[in-house]
Write an enzyme that holds these catalytic residues in place. Structure first.
Site, PDB file in Angstrom:
ATOM      1  N   LYS A  93      16.229 -11.196   2.954  1.00  0.00           N
ATOM      2  CA  LYS A  93      16.765  -9.836   2.789  1.00  0.00           C
ATOM      3  C   LYS A  93      15.620  -8.819   2.675  1.00  0.00           C
ATOM      4  CE  LYS A  93      21.134 -11.325   0.753  1.00  0.00           C
ATOM      5  NZ  LYS A  93      21.954 -11.572  -0.428  1.00  0.00           N
ATOM      6  N   GLN A 139      21.215 -11.018  -6.806  1.00  0.00           N
ATOM      7  CA  GLN A 139      21.568 -12.221  -6.051  1.00  0.00           C
ATOM      8  C   GLN A 139      22.399 -13.177  -6.915  1.00  0.00           C
ATOM      9  OE1 GLN A 139      21.028 -12.652  -2.805  1.00  0.00           O
ATOM     10  NE2 GLN A 139      21.898 -14.703  -2.728  1.00  0.00           N
ATOM     11  N   ASP A 146      26.455  -4.361  -2.414  1.00  0.00           N
ATOM     12  CA  ASP A 146      27.186  -5.619  -2.186  1.00  0.00           C
ATOM     13  C   ASP A 146      28.696  -5.392  -2.221  1.00  0.00           C
ATOM     14  OD1 ASP A 146      25.881  -8.070  -1.695  1.00  0.00           O
ATOM     15  OD2 ASP A 146      25.036  -8.093  -3.728  1.00  0.00           O
TER      16      ASP A 146
END
Ligand code: GUN
Length: 288
Positions: free
Chosen positions: A53, A97, A120
């Site tokens: 990422k 994460q 997200d």
């Protein structure tokens, strides 16, 4: 029947090229989109995902702040970092994460992220907005699934879609997106009584259970479209999806490969959301 391969590598490349153009337009206006990436602990898969990422972000012209905390981090310590990132005027998007180490209160952490920086789309407010059809940020993997489905010419409206797996990250949000695209949606999970029958009835299958070759090719209805979200490492080191690929590809009209299907799309959609967050914060895009 030869299945159309829904190529996530090519599709993500095209999206990343657009993201790069939008990021450079931001930079020309004097601000650089910035993604804060938070990794807690040493989970090997999470480390790989986070590294790709940040690498991809940099290649698109998006700055990153990398925060790697030890596995012993407490909920309070992580909440303190999230609050700091919420108020950091340099930061447009925050990515924590998942999964977090056992003992950290994941719900509390996701709830603490500023919904305007929640690239997200996991904050309860943003998930709620998705359910009412007014999303602020569409979660990345579900968004990637829908972009791949759009590569197949058949319309989604009226189709029977089966989502296998009911996670908050993939199963539940992708079911909402399919519903908004006017599919008739069924959700299957570990307590589903006759999974082969459900699969055999589906025009669209989204497999997101995280178990290698869980869905057999012989169950797939001829002409179905198969999106395989699973990325499972076998003992010999190879990666495989949740769907038995060869058998499913022999029956499906279209299918995603693993690797090179949904995986690259997740990262591209994340960076797309990050530039969107930056443009909204700069007042270049109307956002709610
Ligand atoms: N873990 C697995 N997928 C994801 C994702 O899309 N976002 C975050 N934050 N963690 C994940």
């Amino acid at each position: 029947m030869t299945a159309q391969i829904l190529d996530g590598k090519a599709c993500s490349k095209a999206l990343l090229a657009e993201v790069k153009i939008r990021a450079s337009a931001c930079i020309e206006r004097g601000f650089t989109p910035c993604l804060a990436v938070v990794l807690v602990g040493e989970d090997p898969a999470s480390r790989v995902y986070v590294r790709s990422k940040t690498r991809r972000a940099k290649r698109c012209g998006i700055a990153t702040q990398d925060h790697h905390l030890p596995a012993t981090t407490t909920t309070e310590e992580l909440l303190a970092l999230v609050h700091q990132l919420n108020t950091d005027t340099e930061v447009d998007g925050i990515l924590v994460q998942l999964p977090l180490p056992a003992g950290v209160d994941t719900d509390a952490v996701l709830l603490a992220i500023d919904p305007q920086k929640d690239v997200d789309g996991f904050h309860p407010q943003n998930l709620g907005r998705l359910v009412i059809g007014r999303p602020r940020f569409v979660p990345c993997t579900p968004q990637g699934c829908m972009r791949l489905l759009a590569l197949h010419p058949e319309p989604i409206a009226g189709k029977r879609a089966l989502v296998v797996g009911r996670s908050t990250i993939v199963g539940k949000p992708v079911a909402q997106l399919l519903l908004q695209a006017n599919a008739t949606v069924t959700m299957a999970h570990s307590r589903t009584r006759d999974l082969p029958a459900e699969v055999a009835n589906a025009d669209i299958i989204i497999a997101a259970v995280g178990r290698p070759n869980f869905i057999l090719g012989e169950w797939v209805k001829p002409g179905a479209v198969v999106i395989d979200v699973g990325i499972n490492r076998l003992p010999d080191g190879t990666l495989t999806g949740d769907v038995e690929f060869a058998g499913a590809a022999a029956k499906a009209a279209a299918i995603t490969p693993v690797p090179g299907g949904v995986g690259p799309m997740t990262i591209a959609c994340l960076l797309d959301n990050c530039v969107l967050a930056a443009r909204r914060r700069a007042g270049l895009e109307v956002g709610e």
